[in-house]
Enzyme design. Structure first.
Site, PDB file in Angstrom:
ATOM      1  N   SER A   1       0.782  -1.242   0.000  1.00 54.46           N
ATOM      2  CA  SER A   1       0.000   0.000   0.000  1.00 54.46           C
ATOM      3  C   SER A   1       0.809   1.285   0.000  1.00 54.46           C
ATOM      4  O   SER A   1       0.243   2.371  -0.059  1.00 54.46           O
ATOM      5  CB  SER A   1      -0.974   0.000   1.190  1.00 54.46           C
ATOM      6  OG  SER A   1      -2.069  -0.852   0.903  1.00 54.46           O
TER       7      SER A   1
ATOM      8  N   SER B   1      -6.058   3.224   4.348  1.00 55.68           N
ATOM      9  CA  SER B   1      -5.495   2.310   3.350  1.00 55.68           C
ATOM     10  C   SER B   1      -6.540   1.363   2.764  1.00 55.68           C
ATOM     11  O   SER B   1      -6.345   0.144   2.719  1.00 55.68           O
ATOM     12  CB  SER B   1      -4.341   1.501   3.972  1.00 55.68           C
ATOM     13  OG  SER B   1      -3.411   1.122   2.992  1.00 55.68           O
TER      14      SER B   1
ATOM     15  N   THR C   1       1.868   3.449   5.170  1.00 58.99           N
ATOM     16  CA  THR C   1       2.172   2.066   5.543  1.00 58.99           C
ATOM     17  C   THR C   1       1.885   1.130   4.371  1.00 58.99           C
ATOM     18  O   THR C   1       1.271   1.520   3.378  1.00 58.99           O
ATOM     19  CB  THR C   1       1.308   1.619   6.736  1.00 58.99           C
ATOM     20  OG1 THR C   1      -0.082   1.798   6.379  1.00 58.99           O
ATOM     21  CG2 THR C   1       1.622   2.426   7.972  1.00 58.99           C
TER      22      THR C   1
END
Length: 273
Positions: free
Chosen positions: A74, A122, A214
């Protein structure tokens, strides 16, 4: 008149020498075993990589790991977001992704999400939708313009190539890309750049601002986690890319390890307290 001419030449010579020294300043790589100790204490393998722009110095416990291409997971939402904004697939950070009520991997994805929120939690389905709308041709064209190398995809994998398959991006490449974004060296609009810098902000304190993204995927049959971004302090900016591997873990544990290990490394370099 002759004295003035000589003086001007001397000033020009000094400036040229100064510029040459700056350009020729070699980038240093310093091994920090303390970073390895941090990861060992958390029972994970991997590398923490930090780049000090002002002193042109990289710090890491394992430069071999840091230079190895690994699926970006991601963290690819950074270029994916840039391309979405530049193509007009996403108009602004307030655009809403409607949730249809279907079951998703995480509860935080099971609601209507703005573009900004989708980035921050995300949301994979949201970004798969973006990638499909961008399409293979435009995705390849923009990645080339952004000099974001190593992505392998076609019409069948356009919405998952950053999660599975042969795409590879190293920690060194992450930092190089982020540095170009931060210092306005990407061929994108100022508006896109400003939106990205806003949605990437993770934490703001009195002494520093932490921004980044992240990522989590499987690599060599092991959970592989990313945390990439930059740390702004009163004195300078530091770019970082942490990549770790762990055989068995949970989402909560892995999230904590990525952030904790990175912050501990900042403390070892006395960048934060």
């Amino acid at each position: 008149m002759r004295k003035i001419f000589i003086l001007l030449n001397l000033i020009l010579l000094i400036n040229l020498n100064g510029n040459c020294q700056t350009k020729n300043q070699k980038i240093k790589e310093i091994v920090k075993s303390e970073f390895g100790n941090i990861l060992d204490s958390l029972k994970v393998k991997g590398a923490i990589l930090i780049y000090d722009v002002k002193n042109k110095t990289y710090y890491s416990n394992d430069f071999s790991w840091a230079k190895t291409g690994i699926i970006p997971a991601s963290t690819f939402k950074i270029p994916n977001s840039i391309i979405a904004l530049e193509t007009g697939v996403i108009k602004n950070d307030s655009v809403v992704f409607k949730w249809g009520g279907e079951k998703r991997n995480f509860k935080k994805w099971e609601e209507d999400l703005t573009f900004k929120k989708a980035f921050q939690v995300s949301c994979v389905p949201c970004y798969q939708e973006i990638a499909r709308k961008v399409g293979v041709k435009r995705m390849k064209s923009y990645l080339k313009q952004l000099n974001y190398k190593g992505m392998v995809f076609d019409t069948l994998t356009i919405d998952n190539f950053w999660l599975y398959g042969k795409s590879k991006f190293s920690q060194m490449q992450q930092i190089e890309f982020l540095e170009r974004l931060y210092f306005s060296k990407l061929p994108i609009s100022k508006r896109t750049e400003n939106i990205m810098k806003d949605i990437m902000q993770i934490e703001k304190t009195k002494t520093y601002v932490l921004s980044g993204k992240t990522g989590w995927a499987m690599h060599n049959e092991m959970n592989n986690g990313w945390l990439v971004g930059y740390l702004e302090t009163d004195n300078s900016v530091y770019f970082f890319a942490t990549n770790i591997g762990k055989e068995e873990t949970t989402m909560d544990e892995f999230q904590t390890i990525r952030m904790q290990s990175t912050k501990e490394a900042f403390k070892k370099l006395k960048l934060i307290k």
